[in-house]
Design a protein around this motif. Structure first.
Motif, PDB file in Angstrom:
ATOM      1  N   TRP A 194       0.843  -1.185   0.000  1.00 43.39           N
ATOM      2  CA  TRP A 194       0.000   0.000   0.000  1.00 43.39           C
ATOM      3  C   TRP A 194       0.876   1.232   0.000  1.00 43.39           C
ATOM      4  O   TRP A 194       2.043   1.120   0.401  1.00 43.39           O
ATOM      5  CB  TRP A 194      -0.959  -0.019   1.201  1.00 43.39           C
ATOM      6  N   PRO A 195       0.437   2.378  -0.406  1.00 43.99           N
ATOM      7  CA  PRO A 195      -0.788   2.582  -1.179  1.00 43.99           C
ATOM      8  C   PRO A 195      -0.603   2.074  -2.600  1.00 43.99           C
ATOM      9  O   PRO A 195       0.529   1.920  -3.069  1.00 43.99           O
ATOM     10  CB  PRO A 195      -0.962   4.105  -1.174  1.00 43.99           C
ATOM     11  N   ASN A 196      -1.661   1.787  -3.247  1.00 43.04           N
ATOM     12  CA  ASN A 196      -1.612   1.304  -4.625  1.00 43.04           C
ATOM     13  C   ASN A 196      -2.743   2.001  -5.381  1.00 43.04           C
ATOM     14  O   ASN A 196      -3.890   1.645  -5.167  1.00 43.04           O
ATOM     15  CB  ASN A 196      -1.758  -0.205  -4.675  1.00 43.04           C
ATOM     16  N   PRO A 197      -2.434   2.990  -6.184  1.00 45.10           N
ATOM     17  CA  PRO A 197      -1.139   3.367  -6.727  1.00 45.10           C
ATOM     18  C   PRO A 197      -0.235   4.014  -5.673  1.00 45.10           C
ATOM     19  O   PRO A 197      -0.694   4.671  -4.752  1.00 45.10           O
ATOM     20  CB  PRO A 197      -1.445   4.351  -7.844  1.00 45.10           C
ATOM     21  N   PHE A 239       4.785   0.734   0.904  1.00 44.13           N
ATOM     22  CA  PHE A 239       4.908  -0.050   2.129  1.00 44.13           C
ATOM     23  C   PHE A 239       4.563  -1.494   1.816  1.00 44.13           C
ATOM     24  O   PHE A 239       3.589  -1.766   1.112  1.00 44.13           O
ATOM     25  CB  PHE A 239       3.989   0.504   3.217  1.00 44.13           C
ATOM     26  N   VAL A 240       5.358  -2.404   2.358  1.00 45.74           N
ATOM     27  CA  VAL A 240       5.191  -3.830   2.096  1.00 45.74           C
ATOM     28  C   VAL A 240       5.109  -4.548   3.435  1.00 45.74           C
ATOM     29  O   VAL A 240       6.018  -4.433   4.269  1.00 45.74           O
ATOM     30  CB  VAL A 240       6.366  -4.397   1.274  1.00 45.74           C
ATOM     31  N   SER A 241       4.031  -5.287   3.658  1.00 42.89           N
ATOM     32  CA  SER A 241       3.887  -6.099   4.851  1.00 42.89           C
ATOM     33  C   SER A 241       4.215  -7.541   4.483  1.00 42.89           C
ATOM     34  O   SER A 241       3.545  -8.139   3.642  1.00 42.89           O
ATOM     35  CB  SER A 241       2.464  -6.007   5.396  1.00 42.89           C
ATOM     36  N   ILE A 252       8.435  -3.469   5.197  1.00 37.54           N
ATOM     37  CA  ILE A 252       9.522  -2.854   4.434  1.00 37.54           C
ATOM     38  C   ILE A 252       8.989  -1.551   3.853  1.00 37.54           C
ATOM     39  O   ILE A 252       7.836  -1.479   3.441  1.00 37.54           O
ATOM     40  CB  ILE A 252       9.958  -3.768   3.273  1.00 37.54           C
ATOM     41  N   GLN A 253       9.848  -0.538   3.789  1.00 42.65           N
ATOM     42  CA  GLN A 253       9.530   0.710   3.107  1.00 42.65           C
ATOM     43  C   GLN A 253      10.410   0.830   1.876  1.00 42.65           C
ATOM     44  O   GLN A 253      11.630   0.716   1.982  1.00 42.65           O
ATOM     45  CB  GLN A 253       9.817   1.914   3.997  1.00 42.65           C
ATOM     46  N   LEU A 254       9.802   1.044   0.728  1.00 48.36           N
ATOM     47  CA  LEU A 254      10.546   1.217  -0.517  1.00 48.36           C
ATOM     48  C   LEU A 254      10.321   2.626  -1.043  1.00 48.36           C
ATOM     49  O   LEU A 254       9.174   3.055  -1.207  1.00 48.36           O
ATOM     50  CB  LEU A 254      10.051   0.228  -1.579  1.00 48.36           C
ATOM     51  N   ALA A 255      11.406   3.335  -1.318  1.00 49.87           N
ATOM     52  CA  ALA A 255      11.311   4.647  -1.953  1.00 49.87           C
ATOM     53  C   ALA A 255      11.154   4.422  -3.454  1.00 49.87           C
ATOM     54  O   ALA A 255      12.052   3.914  -4.111  1.00 49.87           O
ATOM     55  CB  ALA A 255      12.547   5.471  -1.660  1.00 49.87           C
ATOM     56  N   VAL A 256       9.987   4.747  -3.979  1.00 46.88           N
ATOM     57  CA  VAL A 256       9.705   4.535  -5.405  1.00 46.88           C
ATOM     58  C   VAL A 256       9.510   5.858  -6.136  1.00 46.88           C
ATOM     59  O   VAL A 256       9.003   5.885  -7.253  1.00 46.88           O
ATOM     60  CB  VAL A 256       8.480   3.611  -5.600  1.00 46.88           C
ATOM     61  N   ASN A 257       9.946   6.953  -5.510  1.00 48.77           N
ATOM     62  CA  ASN A 257       9.730   8.284  -6.077  1.00 48.77           C
ATOM     63  C   ASN A 257      10.438   8.483  -7.415  1.00 48.77           C
ATOM     64  O   ASN A 257      10.021   9.309  -8.212  1.00 48.77           O
ATOM     65  CB  ASN A 257      10.149   9.374  -5.088  1.00 48.77           C
ATOM     66  N   GLU A 258      11.501   7.737  -7.694  1.00 50.68           N
ATOM     67  CA  GLU A 258      12.224   7.909  -8.952  1.00 50.68           C
ATOM     68  C   GLU A 258      11.673   7.047 -10.086  1.00 50.68           C
ATOM     69  O   GLU A 258      12.107   7.171 -11.227  1.00 50.68           O
ATOM     70  CB  GLU A 258      13.708   7.622  -8.742  1.00 50.68           C
ATOM     71  N   LEU A 259      10.713   6.178  -9.781  1.00 50.82           N
ATOM     72  CA  LEU A 259      10.102   5.365 -10.839  1.00 50.82           C
ATOM     73  C   LEU A 259       9.107   6.210 -11.623  1.00 50.82           C
ATOM     74  O   LEU A 259       8.328   6.964 -11.035  1.00 50.82           O
ATOM     75  CB  LEU A 259       9.365   4.157 -10.246  1.00 50.82           C
ATOM     76  N   PRO A 260       9.098   6.070 -12.945  1.00 53.11           N
ATOM     77  CA  PRO A 260       8.073   6.773 -13.724  1.00 53.11           C
ATOM     78  C   PRO A 260       6.712   6.097 -13.538  1.00 53.11           C
ATOM     79  O   PRO A 260       6.642   4.951 -13.092  1.00 53.11           O
ATOM     80  CB  PRO A 260       8.575   6.639 -15.165  1.00 53.11           C
ATOM     81  N   PRO A 261       5.627   6.789 -13.858  1.00 50.45           N
ATOM     82  CA  PRO A 261       4.309   6.157 -13.769  1.00 50.45           C
ATOM     83  C   PRO A 261       4.268   4.879 -14.606  1.00 50.45           C
ATOM     84  O   PRO A 261       4.821   4.833 -15.703  1.00 50.45           O
ATOM     85  CB  PRO A 261       3.364   7.216 -14.332  1.00 50.45           C
ATOM     86  N   GLY A 262       3.640   3.849 -14.065  1.00 49.00           N
ATOM     87  CA  GLY A 262       3.539   2.592 -14.799  1.00 49.00           C
ATOM     88  C   GLY A 262       3.157   1.447 -13.888  1.00 49.00           C
ATOM     89  O   GLY A 262       2.825   1.625 -12.717  1.00 49.00           O
ATOM     90  N   ILE A 302       5.750 -12.067  -3.983  1.00 49.71           N
ATOM     91  CA  ILE A 302       5.562 -11.332  -5.243  1.00 49.71           C
ATOM     92  C   ILE A 302       4.346 -10.436  -5.102  1.00 49.71           C
ATOM     93  O   ILE A 302       3.298 -10.870  -4.620  1.00 49.71           O
ATOM     94  CB  ILE A 302       5.374 -12.301  -6.428  1.00 49.71           C
ATOM     95  N   ALA A 303       4.492  -9.206  -5.546  1.00 52.94           N
ATOM     96  CA  ALA A 303       3.364  -8.260  -5.546  1.00 52.94           C
ATOM     97  C   ALA A 303       3.457  -7.385  -6.778  1.00 52.94           C
ATOM     98  O   ALA A 303       4.537  -7.131  -7.283  1.00 52.94           O
ATOM     99  CB  ALA A 303       3.390  -7.399  -4.282  1.00 52.94           C
ATOM    100  N   LYS A 304       2.324  -6.959  -7.258  1.00 45.09           N
ATOM    101  CA  LYS A 304       2.299  -6.001  -8.353  1.00 45.09           C
ATOM    102  C   LYS A 304       1.758  -4.691  -7.813  1.00 45.09           C
ATOM    103  O   LYS A 304       0.968  -4.672  -6.856  1.00 45.09           O
ATOM    104  CB  LYS A 304       1.464  -6.521  -9.515  1.00 45.09           C
ATOM    105  N   PHE A 305       2.235  -3.590  -8.387  1.00 45.24           N
ATOM    106  CA  PHE A 305       1.749  -2.292  -7.943  1.00 45.24           C
ATOM    107  C   PHE A 305       1.812  -1.304  -9.101  1.00 45.24           C
ATOM    108  O   PHE A 305       2.485  -1.534 -10.105  1.00 45.24           O
ATOM    109  CB  PHE A 305       2.518  -1.778  -6.724  1.00 45.24           C
ATOM    110  N   VAL A 306       1.100  -0.214  -8.919  1.00 51.11           N
ATOM    111  CA  VAL A 306       1.028   0.855  -9.905  1.00 51.11           C
ATOM    112  C   VAL A 306       1.684   2.079  -9.298  1.00 51.11           C
ATOM    113  O   VAL A 306       1.525   2.367  -8.125  1.00 51.11           O
ATOM    114  CB  VAL A 306      -0.437   1.166 -10.277  1.00 51.11           C
TER     115      VAL A 306
END
Length: 99
Positions: A26-29, A35-37, A70-80, A94-98
């Motif tokens: 979460w959040p997704n998008p 955040f990953v539990s 786990i906390q992942l910084a995804v601010n540098e990823l482009p939308p997708g 395995i998880a998918k996210f937007v």
């Protein structure tokens, strides 16, 4: 831009759905942070890799697990659309996210 892996990923099978692998994101998008539990409170670190839908590795790191999360910084990823492969205590998640 990174290494390309030759994999086939079926996103609608029970094995790859977030609930089927025991991981919640979460959040997704996602915004700047994802955040990953993992559900594994005794774990210390997690190996995390993020791939785009072309199989390109965009992120790889070992991150600390705090209170099963786990906390992942995804601010540098482009939308997708992305696929997160996490390994905690030799258990693949395995998880998918937007973004």
């Amino acid at each position: 831009m990174g290494t390309t892996h030759d994999w086939t990923l079926i996103l609608d099978s029970p094995e790859t759905q977030n609930g089927g692998s025991g991981v919640k994101t979460w959040p997704n998008p996602a915004g700047d942070l994802l955040f990953v539990s993992t559900g594994m409170t005794d774990a210390i670190t997690a190996s995390c890799r993020i791939f785009n839908l072309y199989g390109q590795l965009l992120f790889q790191d070992n991150l600390p697990v705090v209170d099963g999360g786990i906390q992942l910084a995804v601010n540098e990823l482009p939308p997708g659309f992305y696929v997160l492969f996490t390994e905690v205590e030799e258990r693949p998640l395995i998880a998918k996210f937007v973004k």
